[in-house]
Every structure is written in structure tokens, then in C-alpha cells.
Design an enzyme around this catalytic site. Structure first.
Site, mmCIF file in Angstrom:
data_model
loop_
_atom_site.group_PDB
_atom_site.id
_atom_site.type_symbol
_atom_site.label_atom_id
_atom_site.label_comp_id
_atom_site.label_asym_id
_atom_site.label_seq_id
_atom_site.Cartn_x
_atom_site.Cartn_y
_atom_site.Cartn_z
ATOM 1 N N CYS A 247 0.858 -1.185 0.000
ATOM 2 C CA CYS A 247 0.000 0.000 0.000
ATOM 3 C C CYS A 247 0.888 1.225 0.000
ATOM 4 O O CYS A 247 1.711 1.389 -0.885
ATOM 5 C CB CYS A 247 -0.972 -0.024 1.169
ATOM 6 N N ARG A 252 -2.156 -0.805 5.472
ATOM 7 C CA ARG A 252 -3.381 -1.332 4.872
ATOM 8 C C ARG A 252 -3.133 -2.721 4.275
ATOM 9 O O ARG A 252 -3.996 -3.587 4.280
ATOM 10 C CB ARG A 252 -3.886 -0.377 3.781
#
Lengths: 301, 155
Positions: A247, A252
């Protein structure tokens, strides 16, 4: 002594149901010896406003990252952190947090780098606990220091570095950022100079699967069936594939790593924590702009 | 004015008095306690006044913040700025920064708000405790406040 697994029916369908607990399970076992609850949030003050009774806060920025080098703490640093939080090596650790457990998954991934034997996520995280009206407190616990052993961090199996990604080009990559970050249109927004990368786009060949697709409305993970529909049927991934997720800084993508590794049972999933803040600032690495995955170029040695 | 205040690298350099006072309060504390002070600011952020609470379309979303954060700036007849911010309880850090901006800016002449240094949020000495990525939302909030002041004073 590890606590019993949650026998919840939805969890039972996952490849590794022992990696999750429900809010009902946590409420039932809260306070039992051998159970330590950790809150890990995006917002550094959130735990202070009220938390699961007895839980300790672990902050990704000030406690899991090395303060100088861009890396995680080392074995000694992790042992000191665990001792400070009152966590023993044999404890069952349940981690929960805000934003669909985004940071909680990141913390769990770091715990995994140190091979903590029993670490689980609370399905639904902080939001579900609070939505159900379960008990919270602003009282800070005073953990008893433990003698957590110094365990060397094992990066190889679940962590990818830039060199690993270069060598992996042509293999399966999952970009879990927003579609705008994937296409590269999000690098030159006016007024906000601190975007952090000098180039926008994605790593050639990466599929776009924004991380939050794996979460349901209430912040719990989607069912096994729903997850298979996204990652296996829609994107054509198979559990035997070698997959790297990334990410912006690797938080994430920890969430997606958890989904692929523990919920779908993929055998080799690595999180590239350098992610776009490294790739998008690196000289002469290949980048693809726009919505197409793009072709991976021949590997430059 | 003392020599310290004239130091261009001082955390309070170029700040209006109310904001300078807040920055001094933060800087006077050890790092851990600065977060507690930020928490107090987050608790002190007032709810939106009724005329805005009933008309959410008058508020602008701060996209840089992960959480739904909205700002509205009013410039009164005396050309003084009034800042209103709505941020959810799940975002206490954002609420804290909003509280700092509100207390530091409210009632200032529009001119002075526009002249605020863009790095005012990083003058609080929280860089160690709050990651640079989290600070990005705060810079975005101030940029939007200034833009709304520019729009309000241009007409």
C-alpha cells in the site's frame, strides 16, 4: 496457557479460524489469566478516550517502528515493549483497533515477525465492540513487567523488501490502495505538498483490490465465500500462489496479508512495507500509470 | 519583545498571540504530556452551532483526514474569522488539532489568518508522538481554512 479457540460458525469456515475471535468470545474471556488485550489504532489518542477494560495500547509509530532507521524494532526492542505491556511469550494476545482493524492487523503482522505463538484479531474491532454497547473504561492498567525473551525477528517469510519485489516482477502483486492512488492521479493534488511520493501509479502487474473490500459494513471480515469471490474468482489468485501485497507504508496491506494468509489459507504471502512511499520515490524502478495492470519488464539486475 | 521572540526559528515565530500561547504551553511540557494536552483540546472542541448543525452542506470535507472531518469558516462584518469544525469522537487527534486551531484563530482578523505559517500544527512539538502521515490531515485542514477565508473576503 493459550485460551480456547472461538468456535463461532462464521469463523470456522476460514482456513485458520484460530486467528480470530468474536466480540462475544472476548467479553466472555476478558480478565482470564493468560489473555492480554491490545488496542492498536490509527489515532494515537483513541485508546485514551475509552478502551476495552484491561487493554493496553500499542502505537505503531512510537512503539513498533524503530525511531531512527525505517524498520521495525529489533528483538530486544520487542522484548522490552512486551515486558512493558505486561505480555508474556505464552500469553494469548487479542488485538483490536479502529478503521476495520487496519492498524490492529499491522500490529498482528509485526507480532508475527517475532513469532509470538498465539496472536489473534478481534473480528469487527473497536467499532463493533462499541456499537454493541460493551464495556469500556478510561482507566489505564498498570501491567506487571514480564521476562519476554529476546527473539530475533524473522522477516523472510512474510515481509518483502524492494529487492524482493524487483525479483518478483511478473508474479502476483496486490495493490490495496484506493483506485486514485493505483492509477497515479493522486500524486499532484494542489495545496497538499506532503503527499510523500514524487511519482504516482502502481507496480507493473499489480492487481488493484482496495483493502477495505475485505471488510463488511460492521467492520468484520467478509465471509470466506465472499473473500474467495473477490480474491480467487475475480482476481484469479490461487492459495498456492506467491503473493506480495503493498500500500503506502505497509499498514493497509497488512490487513490484506491477514485475509490471504489466515482467512483464505494462502501459503506464501508477503507484505511489502516499503510500499509506495519507497517505490514511488525510487530512481528507475518500473511504474505503470492508469487503470491497466501493465506488463512487468524484464528484471534488471 | 525579547530576543527569543525574534528568533525566526523559534516555534512561536510569526504567530498571533493566542496561537503563540498555545504553542508555548505545548512546548513547556514533556513529550508524553503534550499528547494529554492535545486530548484536552479534543474534549474542548465545541459542537457546531445550530445554524451549521442543521445545514451540513455549508461545511467542507477535509479529504486529507482519514475520518469525516468538516470545516466551515465565517468572516463577520468586522472582518474577523470564526472557525467551526466537526470531527467524530473516533478521531480525537484530529479533534485536538481542530481545537487548537479554533482556540488559536477564532476572532482573528482575516488578514492574520491568511498570514499564519503553514506549519503551525507542527510547532506543537508532537512530531515524535504523532506520525508525519497523521500530520498531513492537519496541514490540509489549515489549507482549507485559509482558502475559505480567501473566498469569504474576496466577495
Amino acid at each position: 496457557m493459550a485460551l480456547p479457540h472461538d468456535g463461532d460458525e462464521k469463523l470456522a469456515a476460514y482456513a485458520h479460524p484460530e486467528k480470530l475471535v468474536t466480540t462475544a468470545w472476548l467479553a466472555e474471556h476478558l480478565g482470564e489469566p493468560g489473555l492480554k488485550v491490545v488496542e492498536s489504532d490509527e489515532d494515537v489518542l483513541l485508546w485514551d478516550t475509552g478502551h476495552v477494560p484491561g487493554s493496553v495500547k500499542v502505537d505503531w509509530h512510537t512503539e513498533l517502528n524503530d525511531p531512527v532507521t525505517r524498520d521495525y524494532v529489533d528483538g530486544e526492542g520487542f522484548a522490552a515493549l512486551m515486558s512493558r505491556k505486561g505480555i508474556a511469550r505464552e500469553d494469548t494476545v487479542v488485538i483490536y483497533g479502529d478503521k476495520n482493524n487496519w492498524w490492529a492487523a499491522y500490529a498482528l503482522w509485526v507480532f508475527t515477525l517475532f513469532g509470538h505463538p498465539d496472536v489473534r484479531l478481534l473480528d469487527g474491532g473497536r467499532a463493533k465492540w462499541i456499537a454493541e454497547g460493551r464495556e469500556t473504561t478510561t482507566e489505564a492498567p498498570e501491567p506487571q513487567p514480564t521476562d519476554y525473551p529476546v527473539v530475533e525477528r524473522q522477516d523472510a517469510s512474510i515481509r518483502a523488501f524492494k529487492e524482493d519485489v524487483l525479483a518478483h516482477l511478473g508474479g502476483r502483486l496486490i495493490d490495496v490502495r484506493s483506485p486514485q492512488e493505483y492509477t497515479g492521479e493522486r500524486t499532484h493534488m494542489p495545496d497538499y505538498p506532503e503527499e510523500g511520493t514524487v511519482r504516482g501509479g502502481h507496480i507493473p502487474g499489480a492487481d488493484s483490490v482496495p483493502w477495505a473490500r475485505a471488510a463488511a459494513e460492521d467492520g468484520t471480515f467478509r465471509t470466506r465465500e465472499e473473500l474467495e469471490a473477490i480474491y480467487q474468482r475475480e482476481k484469479g489468485l490461487a492459495p498456492a500462489d506467491d503473493v506480495i501485497a503493498y500500500c503506502r507504508i505497509g499498514e493497509r496491506s497488512s490487513h490484506t496479508w491477514f485475509v490471504l494468509q489466515h482467512l483464505l489459507g494462502f501459503e506464501k504471502v508477503r507484505n511489502y512495507d516499503g510500499s509506495w512511499t519507497e517505490w514511488g520515490n525510487t530512481v528507475r524502478v518500473p511504474i505503470v500509470k492508469g487503470p491497466d495492470k501493465g506488463e512487468a519488464p524484464a528484471v534488471r539486475r | 519583545m525579547s530576543a527569543v521572540d525574534e528568533d525566526p526559528f523559534s516555534p512561536t515565530a510569526g504567530l498571533p498571540p493566542a496561537m503563540a500561547e498555545i504553542v508555548e504551553d505545548f512546548q513547556a511540557l514533556p513529550e508524553r504530556e503534550r499528547l494529554q494536552l492535545l486530548l484536552e483540546f479534543s474534549q474542548g472542541l465545541p459542537p457546531l452551532p445550530p445554524h451549521l448543525a442543521e445545514h451540513p452542506e455549508l461545511l467542507e470535507r477535509v479529504d486529507e483526514c482519514q475520518s469525516p472531518v468538516f470545516v466551515n469558516v465565517e468572516v463577520d462584518d468586522a472582518s474577523r474569522v470564526h472557525l467551526h469544525v466537526s470531527a467524530p469522537p473516533e478521531a480525537p487527534t484530529t479533534r485536538g488539532f481542530a481545537g487548537v486551531l479554533r482556540e488559536g484563530l477564532d476572532g482573528l482578523p482575516a488578514e492574520e489568518v491568511l498570514q499564519l505559517p503553514p506549519d503551525v500544527c507542527s510547532r506543537l512539538g508532537l512530531e515524535q508522538a504523532v506520525s508525519p502521515l497523521r500530520m498531513r490531515g492537519m496541514t490540509g485542514m489549515l489549507a482549507r481554512v485559509k482558502r475559505q477565508v480567501r473566498v469569504a473576503t474576496a466577495s
